[in-house]
Write a protein that holds these residues in place. Structure first.
Motif, short mmCIF file in Angstrom:
data_model
loop_
_atom_site.label_atom_id
_atom_site.label_comp_id
_atom_site.label_asym_id
_atom_site.label_seq_id
_atom_site.Cartn_x
_atom_site.Cartn_y
_atom_site.Cartn_z
N UNK A 1 0.79 -1.23 0.00
CA UNK A 1 0.00 0.00 0.00
C UNK A 1 0.83 1.29 0.00
N UNK A 2 2.06 1.24 0.54
CA UNK A 2 2.90 2.44 0.51
C UNK A 2 3.32 2.75 -0.92
N UNK A 3 3.73 1.71 -1.65
CA UNK A 3 4.05 1.88 -3.07
C UNK A 3 2.83 2.43 -3.80
N UNK A 4 1.67 1.86 -3.50
CA UNK A 4 0.43 2.29 -4.16
C UNK A 4 0.12 3.75 -3.85
N UNK A 5 0.41 4.19 -2.62
CA UNK A 5 0.16 5.58 -2.25
C UNK A 5 1.00 6.54 -3.09
N UNK A 6 2.27 6.21 -3.29
CA UNK A 6 3.12 7.04 -4.15
C UNK A 6 2.56 7.10 -5.57
N UNK A 7 2.16 5.95 -6.07
CA UNK A 7 1.57 5.92 -7.42
C UNK A 7 0.29 6.75 -7.45
N UNK A 8 -0.50 6.67 -6.37
CA UNK A 8 -1.76 7.42 -6.30
C UNK A 8 -1.52 8.92 -6.40
N UNK A 9 -0.54 9.41 -5.68
CA UNK A 9 -0.25 10.85 -5.72
C UNK A 9 0.23 11.25 -7.11
N UNK A 10 1.06 10.41 -7.72
CA UNK A 10 1.57 10.74 -9.06
C UNK A 10 0.44 10.77 -10.08
N UNK A 11 -0.53 9.85 -9.94
CA UNK A 11 -1.66 9.84 -10.87
C UNK A 11 -2.63 10.98 -10.57
N UNK A 12 -2.75 11.34 -9.30
CA UNK A 12 -3.60 12.47 -8.93
C UNK A 12 -3.17 13.72 -9.70
N UNK A 13 -1.90 14.02 -9.61
CA UNK A 13 -1.38 15.19 -10.31
C UNK A 13 -1.24 14.91 -11.80
N UNK A 14 -0.72 13.73 -12.15
CA UNK A 14 -0.43 13.41 -13.54
C UNK A 14 -1.66 13.34 -14.41
N UNK A 15 -2.66 12.57 -13.99
CA UNK A 15 -3.88 12.44 -14.79
C UNK A 15 -4.67 13.74 -14.80
N UNK A 16 -4.71 14.42 -13.65
CA UNK A 16 -5.39 15.72 -13.61
C UNK A 16 -4.76 16.70 -14.58
N UNK A 17 -3.42 16.75 -14.59
CA UNK A 17 -2.72 17.66 -15.50
C UNK A 17 -2.87 17.21 -16.94
N UNK B 1 -0.07 27.43 -25.20
CA UNK B 1 0.76 28.04 -24.15
C UNK B 1 0.23 27.70 -22.75
N UNK B 2 -1.08 27.72 -22.60
CA UNK B 2 -1.67 27.37 -21.31
C UNK B 2 -1.42 25.89 -20.98
N UNK B 3 -1.46 25.05 -22.02
CA UNK B 3 -1.21 23.62 -21.82
C UNK B 3 0.21 23.38 -21.32
N UNK B 4 1.17 24.11 -21.83
CA UNK B 4 2.56 23.93 -21.40
C UNK B 4 2.76 24.38 -19.96
N UNK B 5 2.04 25.39 -19.54
CA UNK B 5 2.12 25.81 -18.15
C UNK B 5 1.59 24.72 -17.23
N UNK B 6 0.51 24.06 -17.65
CA UNK B 6 -0.04 22.94 -16.89
C UNK B 6 1.01 21.85 -16.71
N UNK B 7 1.70 21.49 -17.78
CA UNK B 7 2.73 20.45 -17.74
C UNK B 7 3.85 20.82 -16.77
N UNK B 8 4.34 22.03 -16.86
CA UNK B 8 5.47 22.46 -16.03
C UNK B 8 5.10 22.49 -14.55
N UNK B 9 3.93 23.02 -14.26
CA UNK B 9 3.46 23.09 -12.87
C UNK B 9 3.28 21.69 -12.30
N UNK B 10 2.72 20.79 -13.09
CA UNK B 10 2.44 19.43 -12.60
C UNK B 10 3.71 18.68 -12.25
N UNK B 11 4.71 18.75 -13.12
CA UNK B 11 5.93 17.98 -12.88
C UNK B 11 6.68 18.51 -11.66
#
Length: 456
Positions: free
Chosen positions: A61-77, A91-101
């Motif tokens: 579940x700890x591994x899964x939690x890390x994956x969960x946070x990455x997908x939370x930001x990653x899929x949302x972005x 241009x707005x799309x690129x800002x989304x990418x930079x902020x997410x990473x």
């Protein structure tokens, strides 16, 4: 207007061709990652035994939690990114990418460093006992310190896929999977590093997979750019809200594992935990297959939502639902006829473990008749702004309904009731989706052809 490279194909290729272009690499990539996880289980189980296998399962579940946070930001972005690209707001799309990473790197590094001093308490909280604790502790040590590596890889993989490079995203997953299997063999069988070796193999392979994804930035049709940005609280909230169902789905997997571990520990002791660990590894393969199929529509639906192409969106969702239903029926039949073989590949277990695992697989696999459509519809609702319905599906499947059913069914039916909790939960959720669609569209509207959400 500047061309968007391979993303333009979403407007010119047929819906079937576009769906297949994302479905095949997404499903293959996810299956390989799942097989990779199963290979971990096979090697740990055969080399270190059933108790070690149970220990890794408790720590997962700890591994899964890390994956969960990455997908939370990653899929949302990624969802926001594709919607903006569909609307030609590059241009707005690129800002989304930079902020997410930047956000995912900072957040997951912080989580690991804060939790690391309390890893002993965490191990027992997850369900470790005197037998399994040493294995749980060894696995947590490296995962907490370096878990940010695979969160960055996950986020980058989703963004590269949504930028029109599903094949490169798949190749990164292939590289990660194959390297992880090789390193597991070296660390476990040759160097005898134990469970720590399995964790190290996971981290090193994710690091190499990240470099494969960086190839995308040298492609001529690449739209992803790291741009200077000021912290935009409103944009981050939008990303978090959109991505929340994906986070909840991964957290649900942790709740699923933790709740089942505790129930099987209570009902059947270490043998029960080991039997569930076998099922959980196999379930990971099926779950990743459904995730691959379901997530294949996310770049398409988000892009079509941004470009307001309702007809293509309808056809995409219809194709996805037919695909996952056929796959689910095949998985169900596989479990009924090959359950003994599935158990045997994980090692030579005591008869008490085998007698629990074989009927458990047969019962649990009923869930796959319903699970795929639940995944597709959750992704559809998430990608079109119906976040409440997406949250309901993810929260109900493996958290709300699951916990209720695990507190009721084992009391009435013992171990059989524990195995049936997920199939019953998935079926109930599917019925709520039917009800929601009929309420919105009338009895005559087929649930495989849902309406298109108005852009908000």
């Amino acid at each position: 207007m500047k061309k968007q490279g391979s993303l333009n194909r979403l407007e010119t290729d047929s819906v079937g061709k576009s769906f297949a272009r994302y479905l095949i690499p997404s499903t293959i990539g996810m299956l390989l990652m799942a097989i990779n996880v199963v290979a971990d289980g096979i090697m740990v189980g055969n080399r270190l035994g059933s108790v070690a296998l149970g220990g890794v399962g408790i720590a997962s579940p700890v591994y899964t939690l890390f994956v969960a946070v990455s997908l939370w930001i990653g899929v949302g972005a990624a969802t926001r990114y594709s919607t903006l690209m569909g609307a030609k707001r590059t241009d707005e799309a690129r800002t989304v990418f930079s902020l997410a990473l930047a956000t995912i790197a900072a957040v997951t590094l912080l989580i690991g460093l804060v939790a690391f001093p309390f890893r002993t308490e965490l191990a027992y909280l997850l369900g470790a006992n005197e037998e399994t604790y040493p294995y749980v502790a060894d696995y947590l040590y490296l995962i907490l310190l370096f878990g940010f590596v695979f969160t960055i890889e996950n986020t980058l993989s989703v963004m590269v896929r949504n930028d029109g490079s599903p094949n490169l995203s798949m190749m990164a997953l292939v590289t990660t999977s194959v390297l992880n299997i090789i390193l597991n063999y070296v660390f476990l069988y040759i160097l005898d590093y134990g469970v720590s070796g399995a964790a190290a193999a996971t981290l090193i392979s994710a690091f190499v997979g990240t470099f494969v994804l960086l190839i995308h930035f040298f492609k001529k049709d690449n739209n992803l750019r790291f741009v200077k940005f000021t912290f935009d609280r409103k944009l981050l909230i939008i990303i978090i809200v959109i991505g929340f169902p994906s986070f909840l789905a991964e957290v649900g997997m942790s709740v699923f594992t933790l709740a089942h571990n505790n129930v099987f520990e209570r009902l059947a002791g270490t043998e029960g935990v080991s039997a569930f660990a076998i099922l959980n590894y196999v379930h990971g393969v099926m779950l990743m297959a459904f995730l691959g199929m379901g997530s294949a529509i996310q770049p398409l639906v988000s892009y079509y939502n941004g470009s307001r192409n309702k007809e293509r969106m309808r056809k995409t969702v219809r194709l996805a639902n037919v695909t996952v239903f056929i796959a689910g029926a095949a998985f169900f039949l596989f479990g009924q006829f090959f359950s003994s073989y599935i158990v045997s590949i994980f090692g030579d277990f005591p008869e008490s473990v085998v007698e629990l695992a074989i009927p458990g697989i047969r019962l649990f696999f009923i869930a796959y008749l319903f699970m795929g459509i639940n995944f597709v519809m959750m992704t559809y609702y998430q990608s079109t702004g119906k976040i409440r319905m997406a949250v309901w599906i993810t929260a109900a499947r493996e958290i709300i309904l699951l916990l209720i059913l695990l507190s009721i069914l084992p009391v009435a039916f013992g171990v059989t009731g524990a195995w049936l909790a997920i199939p019953v939960s998935e079926f109930i959720v599917l019925m709520t989706i039917f009800y929601y669609q009929k309420k919105r569209n009338g009895i005559a509207h087929n649930h495989l052809n849902p309406p298109i959400a108005e852009e908000r």
